[in-house]
Design a protein around this motif. Structure first.
Motif, mmCIF file in Angstrom:
data_model
loop_
_atom_site.group_PDB
_atom_site.id
_atom_site.type_symbol
_atom_site.label_atom_id
_atom_site.label_comp_id
_atom_site.label_asym_id
_atom_site.label_seq_id
_atom_site.Cartn_x
_atom_site.Cartn_y
_atom_site.Cartn_z
ATOM 1 N N LEU A 1 0.821 -1.207 0.000
ATOM 2 C CA LEU A 1 0.000 0.000 0.000
ATOM 3 C C LEU A 1 0.860 1.264 0.000
ATOM 4 O O LEU A 1 0.628 2.201 -0.770
ATOM 5 N N LEU A 2 1.862 1.291 0.873
ATOM 6 C CA LEU A 2 2.682 2.493 1.017
ATOM 7 C C LEU A 2 3.680 2.663 -0.121
ATOM 8 O O LEU A 2 3.845 3.765 -0.666
ATOM 9 N N GLU A 3 4.357 1.571 -0.483
ATOM 10 C CA GLU A 3 5.438 1.705 -1.456
ATOM 11 C C GLU A 3 4.953 1.863 -2.889
ATOM 12 O O GLU A 3 5.632 2.501 -3.702
ATOM 13 N N THR A 4 3.800 1.321 -3.217
ATOM 14 C CA THR A 4 3.283 1.563 -4.568
ATOM 15 C C THR A 4 2.887 3.032 -4.723
ATOM 16 O O THR A 4 3.109 3.643 -5.771
ATOM 17 N N GLY A 5 2.324 3.600 -3.664
ATOM 18 C CA GLY A 5 2.000 5.022 -3.705
ATOM 19 C C GLY A 5 3.242 5.882 -3.738
ATOM 20 O O GLY A 5 3.309 6.885 -4.464
ATOM 21 N N ALA A 6 4.248 5.483 -2.960
ATOM 22 C CA ALA A 6 5.489 6.260 -2.901
ATOM 23 C C ALA A 6 6.222 6.247 -4.234
ATOM 24 O O ALA A 6 6.746 7.279 -4.677
ATOM 25 N N VAL A 7 6.271 5.089 -4.883
ATOM 26 C CA VAL A 7 6.991 5.015 -6.150
ATOM 27 C C VAL A 7 6.231 5.761 -7.251
ATOM 28 O O VAL A 7 6.827 6.341 -8.159
ATOM 29 N N ARG A 8 4.910 5.781 -7.147
ATOM 30 C CA ARG A 8 4.125 6.573 -8.101
ATOM 31 C C ARG A 8 4.437 8.056 -7.910
ATOM 32 O O ARG A 8 4.645 8.794 -8.887
ATOM 33 N N ASP A 9 4.482 8.500 -6.656
ATOM 34 C CA ASP A 9 4.821 9.899 -6.377
ATOM 35 C C ASP A 9 6.223 10.225 -6.884
ATOM 36 O O ASP A 9 6.469 11.313 -7.415
ATOM 37 N N GLU B 1 3.747 2.107 -14.583
ATOM 38 C CA GLU B 1 4.687 0.988 -14.675
ATOM 39 C C GLU B 1 5.477 0.835 -13.377
ATOM 40 O O GLU B 1 5.688 -0.286 -12.897
ATOM 41 N N ALA B 2 5.900 1.941 -12.804
ATOM 42 C CA ALA B 2 6.652 1.888 -11.550
ATOM 43 C C ALA B 2 5.811 1.266 -10.440
ATOM 44 O O ALA B 2 6.293 0.427 -9.666
ATOM 45 N N GLU B 3 4.539 1.636 -10.385
ATOM 46 C CA GLU B 3 3.639 1.094 -9.375
ATOM 47 C C GLU B 3 3.439 -0.406 -9.579
ATOM 48 O O GLU B 3 3.477 -1.192 -8.628
ATOM 49 N N ARG B 4 3.218 -0.819 -10.829
ATOM 50 C CA ARG B 4 3.008 -2.240 -11.119
ATOM 51 C C ARG B 4 4.234 -3.065 -10.764
ATOM 52 O O ARG B 4 4.122 -4.122 -10.127
ATOM 53 N N LEU B 5 5.413 -2.576 -11.141
ATOM 54 C CA LEU B 5 6.648 -3.315 -10.865
ATOM 55 C C LEU B 5 6.926 -3.410 -9.373
ATOM 56 O O LEU B 5 7.413 -4.446 -8.894
ATOM 57 N N MET B 6 6.634 -2.352 -8.638
ATOM 58 C CA MET B 6 6.863 -2.387 -7.197
ATOM 59 C C MET B 6 5.953 -3.412 -6.526
ATOM 60 O O MET B 6 6.389 -4.180 -5.660
ATOM 61 N N ARG B 7 4.697 -3.441 -6.932
ATOM 62 C CA ARG B 7 3.755 -4.406 -6.361
ATOM 63 C C ARG B 7 4.222 -5.842 -6.647
ATOM 64 O O ARG B 7 4.256 -6.683 -5.746
ATOM 65 N N GLU B 8 4.578 -6.111 -7.896
ATOM 66 C CA GLU B 8 5.017 -7.457 -8.268
ATOM 67 C C GLU B 8 6.307 -7.835 -7.546
ATOM 68 O O GLU B 8 6.493 -8.998 -7.173
ATOM 69 N N HIS B 9 7.173 -6.866 -7.343
ATOM 70 C CA HIS B 9 8.450 -7.098 -6.671
ATOM 71 C C HIS B 9 8.229 -7.541 -5.223
ATOM 72 O O HIS B 9 8.785 -8.551 -4.773
#
Length: 232
Positions: free
Chosen positions: A102-110, A211-219
């Protein structure tokens, strides 16, 4: 409500009303006690709590820097609070993982949507290069891994998110280390993680937030599944 809690409530009201701003000193202990109609020990206890929360910094003596100065360091207080709750051992790994997502996908999007100069990316590139070094120990790899993730959150610019993730660091380190021990071929997993990290940073550089959000979630979710921690 205990006396020091009343002191905290009144100091909070003063901060909210703009009575004291960042960089300003609170009144001396004696003056606060008289103003609030409480004992000096109660004021002292309240100030100690504020210091632990990262709201003030205290200095002894009688000079211009003595007393409690308003500083507001959210990472200090929030980080400590989260660490203590994690240390109690009541938070399941699945909750830590979901919160990270939840936190890191939002952070990487920002971070991907943000404006920053190339110098801001140097710490991230340094961590990527270090993790790719042949023969790097597991402990150091995982340390760099966390530094990279926190660096991305910092690039996102949300101090509250960074503070919470900093507080979760010990919990994340614990489950990731357990996962590293569980995989059959750590070097292969480490290489894959490096590739995933590079993809995330590249998406940030290209300002491709989706793309950054998707990759972070999958990671994050992929490592959790691979290690079998979800079945523990």
């Amino acid at each position: 409500m205990r006396t020091h809690e009343r002191v905290l409530a009144q100091i909070e009201a003063g901060l909210t009303a703009g009575k004291w701003s960042i960089g300003e000193r609170l009144p001396a202990e004696r003056a606060l006690a008289e103003e609030l109609g409480v004992s000096r020990p109660s004021v002292r206890e309240a100030i100690r709590i504020l210091e632990a929360m990262g709201i003030v910094r205290t200095a002894v003596g009688s000079g211009p820097t003595a007393g409690a100065t308003v500083i507001d360091r959210p990472a200090a207080g929030l980080g400590a609070a989260v660490r203590l709750h994690v240390a109690s051992g009541t938070l399941p790994v699945s909750d830590v993982v979901r919160t990270r997502v939840l936190l890191e996908t939002g952070a990487v999007r920002d971070a991907a949507e943000g404006r920053w100069d190339d110098d801001a990316l140097e710490p991230l590139r340094g961590h990527l290069a270090a993790m790719a070094e042949p023969g790097l120990g597991v402990a150091e790899f995982l340390e760099r891994d966390q530094d990279l993730h926190l660096g991305i959150a910092r690039l996102g610019g949300n101090q509250l998110v960074e503070a919470i993730l900093s507080g979760m660091r010990a919990a994340v380190a614990s489950y990731v280390a357990a996962g590293a021990e569980a995989v059959a071929d750590w070097p292969r997993t480490a290489a894959r993680l490096c590739t995933e990290h590079e993809g995330i940073v590249d998406a940030v550089v290209r300002h491709d937030a989706a793309e950054a959000e998707r990759l972070m979630r999958e990671h994050i979710e992929g490592f959790y599944r691979e290690t079998g921690l979800g079945q523990a």
